[in-house]
Design an enzyme around this catalytic site. Structure first.
Site, short mmCIF file in Angstrom:
data_model
loop_
_atom_site.label_atom_id
_atom_site.label_comp_id
_atom_site.label_asym_id
_atom_site.label_seq_id
_atom_site.Cartn_x
_atom_site.Cartn_y
_atom_site.Cartn_z
N GLY A 8 0.79 -1.23 0.00
CA GLY A 8 0.00 0.00 0.00
C GLY A 8 0.82 1.27 0.00
O GLY A 8 0.29 2.36 -0.25
N SER A 9 2.10 1.17 0.26
CA SER A 9 2.97 2.34 0.38
C SER A 9 3.33 2.92 -0.98
O SER A 9 3.82 2.22 -1.86
CB SER A 9 4.26 1.92 1.12
OG SER A 9 5.31 2.81 0.85
N ALA A 10 3.11 4.24 -1.14
CA ALA A 10 3.47 4.90 -2.40
C ALA A 10 4.97 4.80 -2.69
O ALA A 10 5.37 4.51 -3.82
CB ALA A 10 3.00 6.35 -2.38
N PRO A 11 5.86 5.04 -1.70
CA PRO A 11 7.29 4.89 -1.99
C PRO A 11 7.67 3.47 -2.43
O PRO A 11 8.53 3.30 -3.29
CB PRO A 11 7.96 5.27 -0.66
CG PRO A 11 6.98 6.20 -0.01
CD PRO A 11 5.64 5.65 -0.37
N ARG A 13 5.65 1.38 -4.00
CA ARG A 13 5.13 1.21 -5.36
C ARG A 13 6.00 1.93 -6.38
O ARG A 13 6.12 1.48 -7.52
CB ARG A 13 3.68 1.69 -5.42
CG ARG A 13 2.71 0.72 -4.75
CD ARG A 13 1.26 1.14 -4.89
NE ARG A 13 0.86 2.07 -3.85
CZ ARG A 13 0.53 3.33 -4.05
NH1 ARG A 13 0.57 3.84 -5.28
NH2 ARG A 13 0.17 4.11 -3.05
#
Length: 216
Positions: A8-11, A13
């Site tokens: 779920g983490s943008a970094p 991804r």
């Protein structure tokens, strides 16, 4: 290479998007942060900051998503995502710093207290977030991508953040260049759905779970 991450983490991804663009396979090791798996003795020996993403390449440990991405790009000698021209590279770095220091923190400051602490929306913080989107909208004047007319590391970083904003319910309707850019990057970033969309589904589920708890 091992990548310790949470979907779920943008970094996290972002690193997956870069790996897809470089056509490399990472050995994914998912950590459950809620269960404290990032605080184990073994993980702290790799990364004393106990953050994700963390990359381990033959014993060499590296964390912070932008540092990881630049390392991978240099390791695989990719000149498209991070061109050698010093002015283009400087603009990419500026966009990365904007994402890291302005856009994502303003989203986090506005959104996280609502989800994880059950606090009401703060209008002042929302204005700050909208101002950041206005700034990004201005960056896109006269060209298709975040820097010029080709996909770069700047786009992959920003799309990980902007897709998170959209998943959280932030409308892009008032930012037409951002909307067009977002659709373009989704259609041109290699393996976008696999690298980013699957993690967004888990992000939405996490948000829904925390909202349900705070509403009890």
């Amino acid at each position: 290479m091992d990548l310790y991450y949470t979907p779920g983490s943008a970094p996290c991804r972002l690193v997956l998007l870069v790996a897809a663009a470089l056509d490399i396979q990472l050995n994914l090791k998912e950590l459950n942060l809620q269960a404290g798996e990032h605080m184990t003795t073994e993980f702290l020996e790799l990364n004393p900051q106990h953050t994700v993403p963390t990359l381990v390449d033959d014993g060499f440990a590296l964390w912070e998503s932008h540092a990881i991405c630049r390392y991978l790009i240099r390791k695989y000698n990719n000149r498209e995502l991070y061109p050698e021209d010093i002015q283009i590279r400087a603009l990419i770095d500026q966009r990365l710093d904007f994402d890291l220091g302005t856009l994502y923190p303003r989203f986090r400051n506005f959104f996280y207290p609502q989800v994880f602490a059950g606090k009401p929306a703060n209008e002042s913080l929302f204005r700050n977030l909208k101002e950041s989107l206005d700034i990004f909208n201005s960056f896109l004047k006269g060209h298709k991508y975040a820097v010029g007319d080709t996909l770069t590391l700047a786009d992959l970083s920003l799309v990980a953040t902007v897709s998170t904003l959209e998943a959280a319910g932030v409308s892009l309707e008032s930012y037409p260049r951002v909307e067009r850019w977002f659709e373009l990057v989704k259609s041109t970033a290699p393996a976008y759905e696999e690298a980013n969309e699957k993690g967004l589904i888990k992000f939405k589920a996490l948000v829904a779970n925390f909202k349900a708890k705070t509403e009890l």
